[in-house]
Design a protein around this motif. Sequence first.
Motif, PDB file in Angstrom:
ATOM      1  N   GLN C 152       0.809  -1.222   0.000  1.00  0.00           N
ATOM      2  CA  GLN C 152       0.000   0.000   0.000  1.00  0.00           C
ATOM      3  C   GLN C 152       0.841   1.271   0.000  1.00  0.00           C
ATOM      4  O   GLN C 152       0.319   2.354   0.182  1.00  0.00           O
TER       5      GLN C 152
ATOM      6  N   TYR D  17      -7.756   6.319  -1.675  1.00  0.00           N
ATOM      7  CA  TYR D  17      -7.692   4.906  -1.277  1.00  0.00           C
ATOM      8  C   TYR D  17      -8.404   4.807   0.058  1.00  0.00           C
ATOM      9  O   TYR D  17      -7.862   5.246   1.074  1.00  0.00           O
ATOM     10  N   LEU D  20      -8.017   7.631   2.614  1.00  0.00           N
ATOM     11  CA  LEU D  20      -6.850   8.440   2.292  1.00  0.00           C
ATOM     12  C   LEU D  20      -7.020   9.137   0.955  1.00  0.00           C
ATOM     13  O   LEU D  20      -6.966   8.505  -0.097  1.00  0.00           O
ATOM     14  N   SER D  41       6.978  15.471  -4.109  1.00  0.00           N
ATOM     15  CA  SER D  41       7.661  14.622  -3.137  1.00  0.00           C
ATOM     16  C   SER D  41       7.061  13.227  -3.143  1.00  0.00           C
ATOM     17  O   SER D  41       5.988  12.992  -3.693  1.00  0.00           O
ATOM     18  N   SER D  42       7.787  12.327  -2.542  1.00  0.00           N
ATOM     19  CA  SER D  42       7.357  10.930  -2.502  1.00  0.00           C
ATOM     20  C   SER D  42       6.028  10.808  -1.781  1.00  0.00           C
ATOM     21  O   SER D  42       5.818  11.386  -0.726  1.00  0.00           O
ATOM     22  N   GLY D  43       5.112  10.073  -2.372  1.00  0.00           N
ATOM     23  CA  GLY D  43       3.803   9.887  -1.763  1.00  0.00           C
ATOM     24  C   GLY D  43       2.818  10.964  -2.117  1.00  0.00           C
ATOM     25  O   GLY D  43       1.695  10.980  -1.614  1.00  0.00           O
ATOM     26  N   GLU D 178       9.019   7.229 -13.334  1.00  0.00           N
ATOM     27  CA  GLU D 178      10.429   7.239 -12.946  1.00  0.00           C
ATOM     28  C   GLU D 178      11.256   6.301 -13.820  1.00  0.00           C
ATOM     29  O   GLU D 178      11.836   5.330 -13.356  1.00  0.00           O
ATOM     30  N   HIS D 210      12.059  12.144 -10.382  1.00  0.00           N
ATOM     31  CA  HIS D 210      12.673  12.847  -9.258  1.00  0.00           C
ATOM     32  C   HIS D 210      13.888  13.601  -9.722  1.00  0.00           C
ATOM     33  O   HIS D 210      14.559  14.261  -8.940  1.00  0.00           O
TER      34      HIS D 210
HETATM   35  N1  ATP Z   1      -2.936   0.340  -2.897  1.00  0.00           N
HETATM   36  C1  ATP Z   1      -2.893   1.353  -2.036  1.00  0.00           C
HETATM   37  N2  ATP Z   1      -3.632   1.315  -0.926  1.00  0.00           N
HETATM   38  C2  ATP Z   1      -3.616   2.327  -0.043  1.00  0.00           C
HETATM   39  N3  ATP Z   1      -2.848   3.402  -0.178  1.00  0.00           N
HETATM   40  C3  ATP Z   1      -2.059   3.516  -1.269  1.00  0.00           C
HETATM   41  C4  ATP Z   1      -2.031   2.498  -2.238  1.00  0.00           C
HETATM   42  N4  ATP Z   1      -1.157   2.844  -3.205  1.00  0.00           N
HETATM   43  C5  ATP Z   1      -0.667   4.053  -2.830  1.00  0.00           C
HETATM   44  N5  ATP Z   1      -1.189   4.467  -1.666  1.00  0.00           N
HETATM   45  C6  ATP Z   1      -0.903   5.723  -0.970  1.00  0.00           C
HETATM   46  O1  ATP Z   1      -1.205   6.751  -1.843  1.00  0.00           O
HETATM   47  C7  ATP Z   1      -0.257   7.816  -1.742  1.00  0.00           C
HETATM   48  C8  ATP Z   1       0.259   8.168  -3.111  1.00  0.00           C
HETATM   49  O2  ATP Z   1       0.957   7.092  -3.661  1.00  0.00           O
HETATM   50  P1  ATP Z   1       1.715   7.206  -5.046  1.00  0.00           P
HETATM   51  O3  ATP Z   1       2.233   5.833  -5.341  1.00  0.00           O
HETATM   52  O4  ATP Z   1       0.855   7.823  -6.050  1.00  0.00           O
HETATM   53  O5  ATP Z   1       2.909   8.164  -4.671  1.00  0.00           O
HETATM   54  P2  ATP Z   1       4.031   8.744  -5.605  1.00  0.00           P
HETATM   55  O6  ATP Z   1       3.787  10.191  -5.740  1.00  0.00           O
HETATM   56  O7  ATP Z   1       4.166   7.921  -6.801  1.00  0.00           O
HETATM   57  O8  ATP Z   1       5.303   8.522  -4.664  1.00  0.00           O
HETATM   58  P3  ATP Z   1       6.742   7.964  -5.015  1.00  0.00           P
HETATM   59  O9  ATP Z   1       7.504   9.081  -5.585  1.00  0.00           O
HETATM   60  O10 ATP Z   1       7.263   7.576  -3.673  1.00  0.00           O
HETATM   61  O11 ATP Z   1       6.554   6.809  -5.924  1.00  0.00           O
HETATM   62  C9  ATP Z   1       0.823   7.304  -0.792  1.00  0.00           C
HETATM   63  O12 ATP Z   1       0.658   7.931   0.452  1.00  0.00           O
HETATM   64  C10 ATP Z   1       0.554   5.849  -0.651  1.00  0.00           C
HETATM   65  O13 ATP Z   1       0.839   5.412   0.647  1.00  0.00           O
END
Ligand code: ATP
Lengths: 268, 293, 258, 258, 222
Positions: C152, D17, D20, D41-43, D178, D210
Amino acid sequence: MSCWQTIQDYGLRSLGWGERLLPRDNFTLCDQFTLIGSGMIWNVYFGIFALVSGFFFATLVALGKASPNPWLRKPSEWFIFLFRGSPLFIQFFFGYFFFLTLKSHFAFFSPFTAAWLGALIVLFLNTAAYSGEIFYGALQSIPKGDVEAADAYGLSGWNRFRRVIWPTMLRLAWPAYTNEAIFLFHATTLVFFSGFPAWQQRGDALYYASYFADKTFNPFVPYPILAGYFILLTIIVISVFGLINARLNRHLPQAAKRKIRLRPNLIR
Amino acid sequence: MFEYCADPSQLEGFRWLSCYLTTGKHMSLYWSVVTVLTLLAITAPVALAFGFAGASAARSSFFPLRWFGKAYIALVRGVPDIAFFLFFVIALDQAIEYLRHKVLCPDWEEPIRQGNDFVVCQAAKMPLSSAPQWVHESYGFGIAVVTFAIVFGAFAANVLFGAMRAVPRAQLETAEAYGMSQRQTFWRVLVPQMWVFALPGLSNLWMVLIKATPLLFLLGVEDIVYWARELGGSKTPRFTDYPHGDWRMWYFLALLVFYLLFTRFSEVVLDRIMARLTHGQATTGGEAQRKAA
Amino acid sequence: MNTQTPVIQINNLHKAYGALEVLKGVSITAERGHVISLIGSSGSGKSTLLRCCNLLEDSQQGEVIFKGEPVAWKGTGHGRRPADAKQVLRIRTNLSMVFQQFNLWAHMSILQNVMEAPLTVLGRDRAEVEKSARAYLDKVGIGDKCDVYPAQLSGGQQQRAAIARALCMEPEALLFDEPTSALDPELEQEVVKVIKDLAAEGRTMMIVTHDMKLAADVSDTVVFLHQGLIEEQGAPEAVFGAPKSERLRGFLSATQPS
Amino acid sequence: MNTQTPVIQINNLHKAYGALEVLKGVSITAERGHVISLIGSSGSGKSTLLRCCNLLEDSQQGEVIFKGEPVAWKGTGHGRRPADAKQVLRIRTNLSMVFQQFNLWAHMSILQNVMEAPLTVLGRDRAEVEKSARAYLDKVGIGDKCDVYPAQLSGGQQQRAAIARALCMEPEALLFDEPTSALDPELEQEVVKVIKDLAAEGRTMMIVTHDMKLAADVSDTVVFLHQGLIEEQGAPEAVFGAPKSERLRGFLSATQPS
Amino acid sequence: EGKTIRMGTEGAYPPYNYLNDDGKIDGFEIELGNELCKRAELKCEWVTNEWDSIIPNLVSSNYDTIMAGMSITDERDEVIDFTQDYFPPTASAYVAASEGADLESGVVAAQTSTIQAGHIAASGAQLVEFATPEETVAAVRKGEADAVFADKDYLAPLVEASGGELMFVGPDVPLGGGIGMGLRESDTELKAKFDAAITAMKADGTLNTMLKKWFGEETAAY
Ligand SMILES: Nc1ncnc2c1ncn2[C@@H]1O[C@H](COP(=O)(O)OP(=O)(O)OP(=O)(O)O)[C@@H](O)[C@H]1O
Ligand SMILES: Nc1ncnc2c1ncn2[C@@H]1O[C@H](COP(=O)(O)OP(=O)(O)OP(=O)(O)O)[C@@H](O)[C@H]1O
Ligand SMILES: [Mg+2]
Ligand SMILES: [Mg+2]
């Protein structure tokens, strides 16, 4: 005679309580349901005890088979091979014969020729072998990253097994293991059918079902009743295993989980 | 069989044994080995097909089909094979004859159920009662195959269903992302990847299937166990030229050896398939293969 | 411990996958508290080298020496394996790794992932471990994701969880395989800070990275791996400032702003 | 096709999600031949946004419009799903994705991985596909790894295989998550070149990265995602040269050489 | 009418019906059955079927008659029809390994769900049931049971062959009616034909000859 009376008389007949004589004519549906149900006690007894004890032994055997040490591997391989390679009724035959021989030499073994112990031991070994092979197969498909990470962090021996390998192994093995559990419960019908003698008409569900089929010459009532009981039992087994499965898979992403929940449990 | 077998009571040792082991009855035993192997060879693919159909149906998005698949898996898997064989075969046979009766003898007045009796017109009998014995036997054999396939198909369906779910989501997702249709994703990614998860379960099922052949006699097919039991039971001189005591032990030992050899053979084949499937995969098995190489 | 003894020392290591020779005689020495960066093109054997360090891969020739204690081998060539399982364990307990693919345990929550090894391997007290696990997760910025499962998390979150897991072991040496590949520049700076802190605490590190800035920022020694051999190594100023080998110059030219 | 119609257009997209909330109303427009970089940023929801683009994730609100054709939905809120499976297929066929975790098909060799979709989805001729697959694999530098399985590749090699797989579809638009995270600077330059070529061919791209240098190098528009919202977007010179938002300035400061 | 009559039997109950060394069906009932068919001018064919489903398969018309040492009992008569008996009411007997075997409260073995098993269950003795008759006798030999209770005609050859190891003990017990041929209730025509043939065989003494041949001189006859 009311049905309630029948239940009182025959509900525990398979254990030897209640009426001494089985009904001999005017068989009612109630008779059949009650006695066959009473016989289920034995099927459940054999199934549960063999399953639980077999589970632990199977884990050991699977580990043995996966072990690089030939002193562990060879015996495990042979054990699995022997018990997986032969029909259960031959195992019952030789098991009974073996216990009989032992008994004639050592009084200690007297209970072993009775089904409750002798057949249980055979079933235990049988399911341990089958489950052992299933677990072994699962051990082989554990994602390598998981094991590597465990190795890299110095997890070893018992901890590595208990914390990383075992849960993953169970998760992968579970569908097949559920099948095995069901097979085991089904196999318990063989105990009296071709294996161990029934004492004083205390038998399992199939024993009573065939008693009725034999007396009424109509297989279409007692066997479907038996089938009904087993479907019920199987559904219970499947739901219990399904709960465990849900727990084993609780890390799967939300979406997949939601899909799982929509499926009624009985199909797993 | 041999000329010197005319009076077995005068024979001893090897000669006696050679005559004994070649009686017509023993020939039936040997023949039943062929029967059993044939049955397995036919049943396995048919059961697998049933399983595949069942699993696919249970995954289907079309509700009645899904419901049917799930009911099939749940119900048939719930019934012990013995119980199933004890009434299902007769029911199946009656059902077939009933249908044939409806089609072939439309102007038959008598009821089909007469008290306890199930009576259809002669033309609807399956097979016709005038048919030679081998037709009857083949029909019985066919019914046995179908019954076995139905039972084991349900278990196979369950294994395949689980295996389909064990394929990582990401792998399917990727296929979807590349525009593969449901169908293509299913056949090109899900099915090939599923086997590696399904194989242990299917192997197990195969082993159980082999071990279920002794139940064949419940279906009216005289299998090896039937003959072993028959031959091994003690024989008094009145009914045979080869009297002996309770020899079931030896016959069952021979059966044991037969089953063990057959199992070993199956294992070798299945191991090969597994080795091919795990080759190069990121699993413990694939890793062990690599390290061993 | 004698501070003069290098923590990780690799002598003339050879490693092949089947016929494919990946490492063809690599020697590296990592002193206590030093940070070594491994750079090199994709497929040059960097991950393999790290994996050989903590004995996840068997190598065919050469020595791996941890704190002066050479790994004992049995067999030779493709059959060479570590002889002493206890020794392997001892080494791994003192050596944490962050994998390129993270390899988080899928069936454990993030917090459990981090706590697992300290609890079961080191046998530390649960309450204390939980406290420090939470602290490390906070440090890498995913303190709020303690109770979710790896599947997740976003890529960067998974990577940070993997870093926290390694840190929580508080090992003598750490092996990082591209620890910032999924992180944004801000988080990367955080990681740089963490690495520097760790070095200051006297921990030894080997870091595989594609990020030359990261390598320049944190390392005492930069090692350039090319086709299974060390083409050049030295202080970052020397390696980046005045690369001697043709190959390295080519490699680095790509990093200059276009 | 009217060249004025944007290839990908996202209007006010909301995605959560469970509880969230990940995307809280994002709008992006990608014209034909344009390259859009997503930074953040990440997440912050970058991967999620890409996955919503090709409908791998269901969103709760907002529109996804591909070449002027809005995705038809049925249901609302958490129950909202694409209504027309055919449409989804059509969109995906024209849209290739490189996943953050690569997601190569484990049971196929690299070559098969690359050839799979063109063969089965587009129904192209096998010989021709094989030729172009090999060409793409050569282009990303792993032509010699055609016949091995993904598990036998290094991280960077897997990533390149994933890129080759996306390219071999020759789609109208590409989504890269990425794409250079596991690549060394040299290979990164290769990828930059590839992306520029693709843009010149008129293909549209959305790239999560990134690597600010990559973003600056290739993109027509840079989008900065923060906490599920677009904090700032514009030409790279504007975004990187004169960031308006406080948050973006903080984010970018980390990329300056220390 | 060209119809083949399919005759069901078990093939595991000597001397009534069993498989001979050639694996062919043989025994008293086979010889008798063939003779009856000849007299009734029918074309007959033998089919073996396991005991448990022998009646259900008859009623669902998988064969047309049963000749399998089947005693005529009320229960069975309700479901199928029997011809007149072709074997006089039989006796069941106890066989033990020693004279003093306790038949009142000891352990007595019988085959699962046979009339004999029912009889023991109702007596005071401890019933132990085995799936096959073979095992019931083996149980006595092994000392698992004090005695075995079964059809006397089945036991007699075994006692004879055991060389003194086994012996009849206690009085014989008459159980069940005679043995007859089972038919579907709806098959009245066929029943009449066979009844007539049996009557004829009884009358001209051929049945008695056949009985003596298979069961020894002192067996009961008509
Ligand atoms: N299957 C899932 N179930 C619940 N939450 C999720 C799921 N997938 C992602 N998330 C949450 O959704 C948010 C966004 O995730 P996402 O993968 O889009 O981030 P990102 O911008 O691609 O980050 P990164 O640069 O780290 O890959 C994060 O906080 C993550 O924890
Ligand atoms: N399990 C394996 N079996 C066979 N070959 C392998 C295996 N793992 C890696 N290789 C090969 O070994 C070489 C080195 O791989 P390694 O993972 O060490 O590269 P790397 O330097 O880490 O590259 P990257 O920067 O892309 O991660 C590669 O050519 C790869 O294809
Ligand atoms: Mg690597
Ligand atoms: Mg992401």
